[in-house]
Scaffold this active site. Structure first.
Site, PDB file in Angstrom:
ATOM      1  CG  PHE A  87      -6.539  18.883 -24.040  1.00 24.04           C
ATOM      2  CD1 PHE A  87      -6.639  18.458 -25.360  1.00 24.04           C
ATOM      3  CD2 PHE A  87      -6.881  17.998 -23.025  1.00 24.04           C
ATOM      4  CE1 PHE A  87      -7.066  17.170 -25.657  1.00 24.04           C
ATOM      5  CE2 PHE A  87      -7.317  16.721 -23.319  1.00 24.04           C
ATOM      6  CZ  PHE A  87      -7.406  16.299 -24.644  1.00 24.04           C
ATOM      7  CB  THR A  88     -11.377  18.612 -23.785  1.00 24.41           C
ATOM      8  OG1 THR A  88     -10.478  17.501 -23.744  1.00 24.41           O
ATOM      9  CG2 THR A  88     -11.726  18.916 -25.241  1.00 24.41           C
ATOM     10  NE  ARG A  97     -10.917  16.319 -29.711  1.00 27.28           N
ATOM     11  CZ  ARG A  97     -10.848  16.005 -28.414  1.00 27.28           C
ATOM     12  NH1 ARG A  97      -9.683  15.806 -27.842  1.00 27.28           N
ATOM     13  NH2 ARG A  97     -11.914  15.899 -27.679  1.00 27.28           N
ATOM     14  CG  PHE A 107     -15.557  15.690 -26.224  1.00 21.64           C
ATOM     15  CD1 PHE A 107     -15.350  16.744 -25.350  1.00 21.64           C
ATOM     16  CD2 PHE A 107     -14.721  14.597 -26.142  1.00 21.64           C
ATOM     17  CE1 PHE A 107     -14.325  16.705 -24.418  1.00 21.64           C
ATOM     18  CE2 PHE A 107     -13.689  14.541 -25.212  1.00 21.64           C
ATOM     19  CZ  PHE A 107     -13.500  15.607 -24.340  1.00 21.64           C
ATOM     20  CE  LYS A 112      -3.422  11.375 -24.015  1.00 24.69           C
ATOM     21  NZ  LYS A 112      -4.266  11.357 -22.807  1.00 24.69           N
ATOM     22  CG  ASP A 152      -0.826  18.852 -21.238  1.00 26.06           C
ATOM     23  OD1 ASP A 152      -0.196  17.776 -21.189  1.00 26.06           O
ATOM     24  OD2 ASP A 152      -2.028  18.916 -21.513  1.00 26.06           O
ATOM     25  CE1 TYR A 180      -4.003   2.076   0.296  1.00 24.22           C
ATOM     26  CE2 TYR A 180      -2.498   3.479   1.544  1.00 24.22           C
ATOM     27  CZ  TYR A 180      -3.697   3.307   0.859  1.00 24.22           C
ATOM     28  OH  TYR A 180      -4.555   4.361   0.716  1.00 24.22           O
TER      29      TYR A 180
END
Ligand code: PM9
Length: 478
Positions: free
Chosen positions: A146-147, A403, A470, A279, A236, A94
């Site tokens: 960005f969303t 997009r 979206f 990513k 980001d 843990y």
């Protein structure tokens, strides 16, 4: 047609095709395939039914009904045998898992920041950062929204202000670093909102602009300008390795620098980063928030236990952290990133050769179709990009992502749609998953949809979720 890089070292090979003679220099992926996952080709009638059931939203399709899945490069990478081996070394304690310490060491080395707070994925990190740094009434400048990032900024009470260069908003303008910040725009925001800018958000690459990179010179200049105003730069860093590859290709002085070194220099101009490990880092789940500031790190460690999990796992299993640590090591290798971006470039070049309108230059993780030029005259409120994504799926079972206006959402102040200049469909290439033959099939399908003289009338939105619409919005055909 094959992937061809004329400038690359290798054996000379002259090829004759249709009376033309040219020298071929191909690159190939730096791996071979050990395990395969069967995929299913459906009939047009099956796809019509599946799409209607999904409300003409490709997010709502079952993946079983998809032939080639280019919805996203997020969490869809194929892991290497070395990553899978690492999964077996998961320490599921843990607290204080050894895999966390490995991840921390690798993130510090490649992304430079002092403190690493693991999260279940990118938006977990965005949530922590926004809650810690933003006060109601603040503004956050950034190189395009960005969303999920903008959602968390707004959720914490801030307004996002776009300070990307104008070229980014025009799909046909060629610029080597279309993700760059317009320094004059940024300075105007810093000046006009003194004391109300908690940080500047520097995305690399810029997803919503078409996966476009930021130059090293720009990152350096942003850092310098923000230093004058004592405002931190938060990156980001979701696709910062891809960004580093473009710097190597396009910016003077970096051609011979390893991508890993370029990444480190780029990150050194930032004070922290939110990261979606799904990513660049080649894993199916995971992320982190990294910062240099001790006080912010302490707040993040306090908050992470409320929303994600203990500060040494942040919502990930030990084995996931190990896979991510190893994925980062693989992701910064030049041979990997050349093949990854080379595949995207290959698709882009095919489409461009055939006259299909795409965002130029081709970005890092995807080829973006310019839906406005597929359906000239279609009002944006009829959702051209959503319509095009639906038509693509119907043609050959290729799943893409809208997009455009649907992703842009609504202005929280006026309640009206945001009307982005870019109305795009993204063909996103998962890392190490598809072959060149898959890419050929995709290109041919896109070309067929573009050439089809029967133009759809568009879609009507019949269900609109409150947040990040979206993902779950439903449509009907007009
Ligand atoms: N990007 C993408 O498909 C996932 C689904 S769309 C919300 O492009 C950037 C630049 C991203 C990103 C996700 C996130 C959020 C942050 N920044 O999906 O929460 O492209 O891990 O990351 C998607 P998570």
């Amino acid at each position: 047609m094959r992937n061809s890089h004329p400038g690359q070292p290798g054996a000379d090979d002259t090829v004759q095709t249709m009376g033309m003679q040219y020298r071929r220099r191909s690159w190939a992926e730096p791996y071979k395939i050990k395990m395969v996952e069967p995929i299913r080709m459906t009939t047009r009638a099956q796809r019509e039914k599946a799409l209607a059931e999904a409300g003409y939203n490709t997010f709502l399709l079952r993946s079983d009904d998809v032939y080639i899945d280019l919805l996203t490069d997020s969490g869809t990478s194929a892991m290497s045998d070395w990553q899978w081996a690492g999964m077996m070394l998961g320490d599921e304690a843990y607290a204080g898992s050894k895999n966390f310490y490995h991840l921390e060491e690798v993130v510090r080395k490649h992304y430079t920041h002092k403190h690493v707070i693991p999260t279940h994925q990118g938006r977990g990190a965005e949530h922590l950062l926004s809650q810690i740094m933003i006060q109601a009434g603040d503004v956050v400048p950034g190189n395009m929204y960005f969303t999920t990032t903008r959602f968390h900024q707004e959720h914490a009470g801030a307004k996002f202000i776009d300070v990307i260069i104008d070229e980014a908003h025009d799909p046909s303008v060629i610029h080597p670093f279309k993700g760059n910040v317009d320094l004059a725009k940024l300075e105007r925001v810093l000046e006009a909102h003194r004391g109300r800018v908690p940080y500047v958000c520097l995305a690399a690459t810029v997803n919503m602009a078409g996966g476009q990179p930021v130059s090293m010179a720009c990152a350096r200049a942003v850092k310098e300008l923000c230093g004058k105003y004592r405002v931190p730069v938060m990156s980001d860093a979701t696709r910062a390795v891809e960004n580093a590859w473009f710097i190597k290709q396009r910016e003077e002085g970096y051609a011979d620098t390893p991508v890993a070194d370029i990444l480190r220099e780029f990150m050194s101009y930032t004070d922290g980063a939110t990261m979606s490990g799904k990513k660049d880092p080649l894993v199916n789940i995971g992320g982190w928030l990294s910062v240099n500031d001790d006080a912010i790190a302490e707040k993040a460690r306090n908050l992470v236990v409320v929303f994600e999990g203990l500060h040494t796992y942040g919502g990930m299993a030990g084995r996931d952290m190990e896979a991510m640590a190893r994925g980062i090591v693989e992701s910064v290798q030049d041979a990997h990133i050349r093949a990854r971006i080379g595949q995207v470039e290959y698709l882009g070049e095919l489409l461009q050769t055939w006259g299909v309108p795409i965002v130029q230059p081709v970005g890092g993780h995807a080829v973006y179709l310019d839906a406005r030029r597929f359906y000239p005259g279609m009002a944006q409120t009829r959702f051209p990009a959503q319509t095009l994504a639906a038509e693509l799926y119907l043609d050959a079972g290729v799943r893409a992502m809208e997009r455009g206006i649907v992703s842009a959402g609504r202005n929280t102040e006026t309640g009206d749609h945001f009307y982005p200049k870019l109305e795009l469909v993204r063909l996103t290439i998962p890392r190490r998953v598809y072959t060149q033959a898959h890419i050929d099939v995709v290109a041919e399908s896109v070309q067929a949809v573009f050439a089809n003289p029967q133009r759809p009338a568009g879609l009507e939105m019949v269900y609109e979720p409150e947040c990040l619409r979206f993902f779950q919005a439903r449509f009907e055909r007009l």
